[in-house]
Design an enzyme around this catalytic site. Structure first.
Site, PDB file in Angstrom:
ATOM      1  N   VAL A  36       0.828  -1.212   0.000  1.00  0.00           N
ATOM      2  CA  VAL A  36       0.000   0.000   0.000  1.00  0.00           C
ATOM      3  C   VAL A  36       0.862   1.261   0.000  1.00  0.00           C
ATOM      4  CG1 VAL A  36      -1.660   1.320   1.390  1.00  0.00           C
ATOM      5  CG2 VAL A  36      -1.944  -1.144   1.134  1.00  0.00           C
ATOM      6  N   ARG A  48     -20.883  -6.796  19.337  1.00  0.00           N
ATOM      7  CA  ARG A  48     -22.040  -6.631  20.224  1.00  0.00           C
ATOM      8  C   ARG A  48     -21.723  -7.156  21.614  1.00  0.00           C
ATOM      9  NH1 ARG A  48     -26.703  -8.219  16.433  1.00  0.00           N
ATOM     10  NH2 ARG A  48     -25.359 -10.015  16.361  1.00  0.00           N
ATOM     11  N   LYS A 106     -24.658  -7.304   1.459  1.00  0.00           N
ATOM     12  CA  LYS A 106     -25.482  -7.286   0.234  1.00  0.00           C
ATOM     13  C   LYS A 106     -26.901  -6.792   0.496  1.00  0.00           C
ATOM     14  CE  LYS A 106     -26.337 -12.061   1.048  1.00  0.00           C
ATOM     15  NZ  LYS A 106     -25.327 -12.517   1.922  1.00  0.00           N
ATOM     16  N   VAL A 133     -21.018  -9.849  -3.222  1.00  0.00           N
ATOM     17  CA  VAL A 133     -21.536 -10.775  -4.227  1.00  0.00           C
ATOM     18  C   VAL A 133     -20.501 -11.860  -4.500  1.00  0.00           C
ATOM     19  CG1 VAL A 133     -22.378 -11.041  -6.586  1.00  0.00           C
ATOM     20  CG2 VAL A 133     -22.875  -8.938  -5.336  1.00  0.00           C
ATOM     21  N   ASP A 202     -31.509 -14.266  -1.187  1.00  0.00           N
ATOM     22  CA  ASP A 202     -30.084 -13.932  -1.200  1.00  0.00           C
ATOM     23  C   ASP A 202     -29.617 -13.683  -2.648  1.00  0.00           C
ATOM     24  OD1 ASP A 202     -27.262 -14.227   0.197  1.00  0.00           O
ATOM     25  OD2 ASP A 202     -27.199 -15.565  -1.530  1.00  0.00           O
ATOM     26  N   LYS A 206     -28.188 -10.157  -4.708  1.00  0.00           N
ATOM     27  CA  LYS A 206     -26.958 -10.126  -5.503  1.00  0.00           C
ATOM     28  C   LYS A 206     -27.270  -9.729  -6.952  1.00  0.00           C
ATOM     29  CE  LYS A 206     -24.819 -13.489  -2.413  1.00  0.00           C
ATOM     30  NZ  LYS A 206     -24.721 -14.918  -2.082  1.00  0.00           N
ATOM     31  N   GLY A 309     -17.676 -18.413   2.825  1.00  0.00           N
ATOM     32  CA  GLY A 309     -16.554 -18.880   3.644  1.00  0.00           C
ATOM     33  C   GLY A 309     -15.842 -17.690   4.242  1.00  0.00           C
TER      34      GLY A 309
HETATM   35  N1  HSE Z   1     -25.777 -17.983   2.002  1.00  0.00           N
HETATM   36  C1  HSE Z   1     -24.978 -17.638   0.862  1.00  0.00           C
HETATM   37  C2  HSE Z   1     -24.793 -18.859  -0.028  1.00  0.00           C
HETATM   38  C3  HSE Z   1     -23.620 -17.119   1.195  1.00  0.00           C
HETATM   39  O1  HSE Z   1     -25.285 -19.932   0.276  1.00  0.00           O
HETATM   40  O2  HSE Z   1     -24.157 -18.702  -1.058  1.00  0.00           O
HETATM   41  C4  HSE Z   1     -23.631 -15.691   1.567  1.00  0.00           C
HETATM   42  O3  HSE Z   1     -24.093 -14.889   0.538  1.00  0.00           O
END
Ligand code: HSE
Length: 436
Positions: A36, A48, A106, A133, A202, A206, A309
Site C-alpha cells: 500500500v 455486540r 449485500k 456478491v 439472497d 446479488k 466462507g
Molecule cells: N448464504 C450464501 C450462499 C452465502 O449460500 O451462497 C452468503 O451470501
C-alpha cells in the site's frame, strides 16, 4: 526500514468473515504496508458482545462495543455486521466523518445502495463492496472497472452456494430436495433457517447489485423477479438430466428490447432454470459460485470460485481495503457509482426465453393436435416434442421444448393447457437458459 504513514482501520463485526479480516490484517501487516505504501493499522473491532466465542483469537484490547467512537477514529471503516440496522446508520456516520467504507453487506446495498452511494459521492468518499456478491470471486471490480469501457449484454450467475449444493446433489444422487437440504444443513452449508437461500432472496439481492453495476442503472431488489428452488422436484432434475440439461438457480441480468415499447430496458430475475450440460455453468458443482458475463466486445467471460466462507470472503474485503488505502496514499477520488443510463426496469411478463413444459395427457387420437394448437393460438412456437408412454398405460408424458417466447404468452399457454380436457396435469414448467 521505511517509516510508513498510518491508515487507521476500524472493523465493525467479528463474525466468520470479520474475524478472518482482522487476523489477516494483523498477520500480514508488514507485507500489506509495502503493497500500500502505508501501514493499515487495525485500531479497533466493534462487536455486540465482548465475550462471544469467535472463530479466531483476536487481541482483547482491540474489541469494543462503542462502534461510534471507533468510526470517529478511523480513516477506513470495514462494515461486516450484516443486516440493515445499525449497519446503515453506522456506514452513513463513517462516510459523514470522512472515512472510506468497505462493506460486504449485500442486503444493505440491495435495499439502500443509492442512499449510500449518494452520501459517499457528496463527500468524495470511497465505498467498495467486492465481498457482497459471490464471496471470494472478483466480480464487482471487473464490472465496475475492467469492463467499464465495454457493454455488458447479459449476466448468468450462480450466486448462491447453498442452493447450488442442493441442486447439484439432487442431480448427482437423485436425492429429493428435502434430503439434499438436510445434507447441506449437516455439512454446514445451509443456515438453520434456509429461507433466504432456498427462497432465492439472497440471490435476488446479488442480482440487484450486479444489474445496477452492469447496466449503469439503479436496480432495487424489489424490481428483481424472484423464484426459489422450493418447488424443484427430483423428477424434474432427472428428466432434465435425461434431456442433457441440469437445473441451476440462476441470477439473470439482461439488457433487452421491450417488445411493447421498442425501447431498451433491463431485466433482473432469479429462478431455477434448465442449463445445457455443455454450458460452463453446468460444471459448477457443490457450493461454488460462478458468474458468466456476456459483453459486447469481450465476448463471454466466466468468473468462478468460492462464493462464501470466512477466510475466502476476507480476501475480497482485503482487496477492497488495499485499493482504497492506495488511493488514500496517492490521492484522487475513488470510483464513483455510475447510474447515468437509468434504463427502464422491465417486469417479468416482458422477458423472452425458452421453456420446457412437461404434460401428462391421455393417449388418444387428436391429443397431440389439440396440444399443438394451444401453443399456436398463443403464438408460442414448439421447437421439439418428446412423448413417452409407459407400457400398458393409457396416458402419456409429453415434454415440449419451445422457441423463445414471452413470459406472458407462456403463462397464457400454460393456463389454457391446464384447462384443456386432454391434459391431465401440467407436471412441470421450467425456463431454459444459456442454450444456443
Ligand atoms: N448464504 C450464501 C450462499 C452465502 O449460500 O451462497 C452468503 O451470501
Amino acid at each position: 526500514m521505511i517509516e510508513y504513514r498510518s491508515i487507521r482501520v476500524g472493523l465493525l463485526g467479528a463474525g466468520s468473515v470479520g474475524s478472518q479480516v482482522a487476523r489477516l490484517l494483523l498477520e500480514h501487516a508488514d507485507e500489506l504496508a509495502q503493497r500500500v505504501g502505508a501501514r493499515l493499522d487495525l485500531v479497533g473491532i466493534a462487536v455486540r458482545n465482548l465475550d462471544a466465542k469467535r472463530d479466531t483469537d483476536l487481541p482483547a484490547e482491540l474489541l469494543t462495543t462503542d462502534a461510534e467512537s471507533l468510526i470517529l477514529g478511523s480513516d477506513v471503516v470495514i462494515e461486516l455486521m450484516g443486516g440493515i440496522e445499525p449497519a446503515r446508520t453506522l456506514v452513513l456516520q463513517a462516510i459523514a466523518s470522512g472515512a472510506d467504507v468497505v462493506t460486504g453487506n449485500k442486503a444493505l446495498l440491495a435495499s439502500h445502495g443509492p442512499e449510500l452511494y449518494a452520501a459517499a459521492e457528496q463527500v468524495g468518499a470511497q465505498l467498495s463492496y467486492e465481498a457482497a456478491v459471490a464471496g471470494a470471486i472478483p466480480i464487482i471490480r471487473p464490472l465496475r472497472e475492467s469492463l467499464a469501457g465495454d457493454r455488458v449484454e447479459r449476466i448468468l450467475g450462480i450466486v448462491n452456494g447453498t442452493t447450488n449444493f442442493i441442486l447439484d446433489r439432487m442431480d448427482q444422487t437423485g436425492a429429493s430436495l428435502e434430503d439434499a437440504l438436510a445434507t447441506a444443513t449437516e455439512l454446514g452449508y445451509a443456515e438453520a433457517d434456509p429461507t433466504a437461500d432456498i427462497g432465492g432472496y439472497d440471490a435476488a439481492q446479488k442480482a440487484a447489485i450486479l444489474a445496477s453495476l452492469a447496466f449503469h442503472t439503479s436496480v432495487p431488489v424489489d424490481a428483481v423477479h424472484r423464484e426459489g428452488i422450493t418447488e424443484v422436484t427430483a423428477a424434474q432434475v432427472e428428466s432434465a438430466r435425461r434431456a442433457g440439461y441440469v437445473v441451476k438457480l440462476l441470477a439473470i441480468c439482461e439488457r433487452l428490447i421491450d417488445g411493447e415499447t421498442g425501447d431498451e430496458g433491463v431485466s433482473a430475475r432469479v429462478y431455477p432454470a434448465l442449463v445445457p450440460r455443455s454450458h460452463p455453468l453446468a460444471a459448477v458443482h457443490g457450493a461454488n459460485n460462478a458468474v458468466f458475463v456476456e459483453a459486447s466486445a469481450a465476448g463471454p467471460l466466466m468468473f468462478y470460485g468460492a462464493g462464501a466462507g470466512g477466510v475466502q470472503t476476507a480476501s475480497a474485503v482485503l482487496g477492497d481495503l488495499v485499493a482504497i488505502a492506495r488511493r488514500r496514499v496517492s490521492g484522487g477520488p475513488g470510483t464513483a457509482e455510475s447510474t447515468h443510463a437509468e434504463l427502464p426496469l422491465l417486469p417479468i411478463g416482458r422477458i423472452t426465453t425458452r421453456y420446457a413444459i412437461t404434460l401428462e395427457v391421455t393417449d388418444e387420437p387428436g391429443v397431440l393436435e389439440q396440444v399443438a394448437r394451444t401453443f399456436a393460438e398463443h403464438g408460442v412456437s414448439v421447437e421439439q416434442l418428446q412423448q413417452s408412454v409407459p407400457e400398458g398405460s393409457r396416458s402419456a408424458t409429453l415434454v415440449i421444448g419451445t422457441h423463445e417466447a414471452t413470459e406472458s404468452a407462456l403463462a397464457d399457454t400454460v393456463a389454457s393447457l391446464a384447462a384443456s380436457p386432454v391434459v391431465a396435469s401440467v407436471a412441470s414448467v421450467l425456463r431454459v437458459e444459456g442454450a444456443q
